[in-house]
Design an enzyme around this catalytic site. Sequence first.
Site, PDB file in Angstrom:
ATOM      1  N   TYR A 154      44.941  19.550  21.480  1.00  0.00           N
ATOM      2  CA  TYR A 154      44.357  20.839  21.000  1.00  0.00           C
ATOM      3  C   TYR A 154      43.395  21.552  21.869  1.00  0.00           C
ATOM      4  CZ  TYR A 154      45.911  19.277  16.356  1.00  0.00           C
ATOM      5  OH  TYR A 154      46.688  18.726  15.386  1.00  0.00           O
ATOM      6  N   LYS A 178      51.703   6.480  20.945  1.00  0.00           N
ATOM      7  CA  LYS A 178      53.078   6.735  21.123  1.00  0.00           C
ATOM      8  C   LYS A 178      53.288   6.361  22.708  1.00  0.00           C
ATOM      9  CE  LYS A 178      57.075   8.084  19.886  1.00  0.00           C
ATOM     10  NZ  LYS A 178      57.752   7.443  18.962  1.00  0.00           N
ATOM     11  N   ASP A 182      54.995   6.859  14.790  1.00  0.00           N
ATOM     12  CA  ASP A 182      55.799   6.896  13.886  1.00  0.00           C
ATOM     13  C   ASP A 182      55.891   5.855  12.902  1.00  0.00           C
ATOM     14  OD1 ASP A 182      56.719   5.646  16.036  1.00  0.00           O
ATOM     15  OD2 ASP A 182      58.579   6.267  16.188  1.00  0.00           O
ATOM     16  N   ASP A 195      44.894  13.705  13.045  1.00  0.00           N
ATOM     17  CA  ASP A 195      45.203  15.110  12.108  1.00  0.00           C
ATOM     18  C   ASP A 195      46.113  14.822  10.959  1.00  0.00           C
ATOM     19  OD1 ASP A 195      44.637  17.378  11.198  1.00  0.00           O
ATOM     20  OD2 ASP A 195      45.435  18.602  12.801  1.00  0.00           O
ATOM     21  N   ASP A 203      45.531  13.027   6.883  1.00  0.00           N
ATOM     22  CA  ASP A 203      45.994  13.783   5.796  1.00  0.00           C
ATOM     23  C   ASP A 203      46.930  13.392   4.866  1.00  0.00           C
ATOM     24  OD1 ASP A 203      44.349  16.080   6.423  1.00  0.00           O
ATOM     25  OD2 ASP A 203      45.936  17.661   6.100  1.00  0.00           O
TER      26      ASP A 203
END
Length: 358
Positions: free
Chosen positions: A141, A192, A224, A248, A252
């Site tokens: 970000y 990852k 994943d 993020d 959620d």
Amino acid sequence: MTARILVMPGDGVGPEICREAVRVLETLAHDHGLDIELEEALVGGAAIDAAGDPLPESSLVAAREADAILFGAIGGPAWDSQPRDKRPESGLLRLRSELELFANLRPAILYPQLAYASALKPEIVSGLDIMIVRELTGGIYFGKPAGTLTNDQGHREAFNTMRYDEVEIERIGRRAFEIAGARNGRLCSVDKANVLDVSQLWRDVMNELAADYPQVSLTHMYVDNAAMQMVRAPKQFDTVVTGNLFGDILSDAAAMLTGSIGMLPSASMDRHGKGMYEPVHGSAPDIAGQGVANPLAAILSVAMLLRYSLKRGDLADKVESAVGYALDRGLRTRDIMDHETQVASTQEMGGAIVDMLR
Ligand code: NAD
């Protein structure tokens, strides 16, 4: 010493829920000897309307001077067409980066009384208690270079960069190990590393840190798989640490396991333990001004503020118990209703918590 708390109510339901959270703080001050001084500052759309800036200088100065910040929510359709730097959200992002609030703590707790509110079967989620520690001021970000261009073939091309240096990884890692140590001693680092160099460095630094925290058992999981496990068997997780982008998305998903966005608090902290505490939900313009918003996410944010910034775990426990007790009594705001319970307004729910604290 008197703790200075800055309240930034913001937009939409922000002021309504902050009002109830402030009543909780005032009750603790009055009846339980909590030594605080409260101040208020504008942020978001309210600040754009009043001062033409989503984070006016006076608000930033007040935020820097405070020991902790209680934040409501920002945003709404009235400001959506403004240029990006004049939108409410940019006030929040600036506040996080100016104060270097790099550690985002997002608990996903499912109160057993609300197991029916989850989309998952009650036996999979009842009693769920996960703490997600997300890096908040680095990663893709914020990574440079980023931008859009027209490439050699004349096609539009856009790019962002995911980068972390070891100092950024170490500071979020240490915070996560400490939190895991104060909980059940299990920390899962999500990355990852099978594909991304930045994730390999993340994993290496986490492994190096593990030697300093022998009471915490560290495991690793690819993002994943973590997404899959989060909905398959979420109770296997205790504390999770991850980067900005993965955090993020996963936080959620974890939030939705609880089925009730109106119940979820969060904290964003700097290296000294100063924090900004806010509900996970947004400004809910669809219900703003109707007195139906659930104030419990904001009230549980007060509990986190007490525990992490003011080091008053005793009072945080009281607030959390009062919430549990209100739910036991069948009090529900509209978002967490089922047919056997009593509908409470924002103010009635806040009042019930205040009564219990007295
Ligand atoms: P939202 O979280 O505001 O609302 C999503 C849904 O949840 C809505 O149906 C809303 O009514 C409901 N809801 C949210 N909080 C509730 C509460 N306390 N009690 C009962 N129901 C509640 O998300 P959105 O609709 O995507 O966004 C609305 C605005 O909020 C946008 O401008 C967005 O940018 C902003 N936003 C701000 C923050 C923040 O301040 N940290 C976070 C997310 C979104």
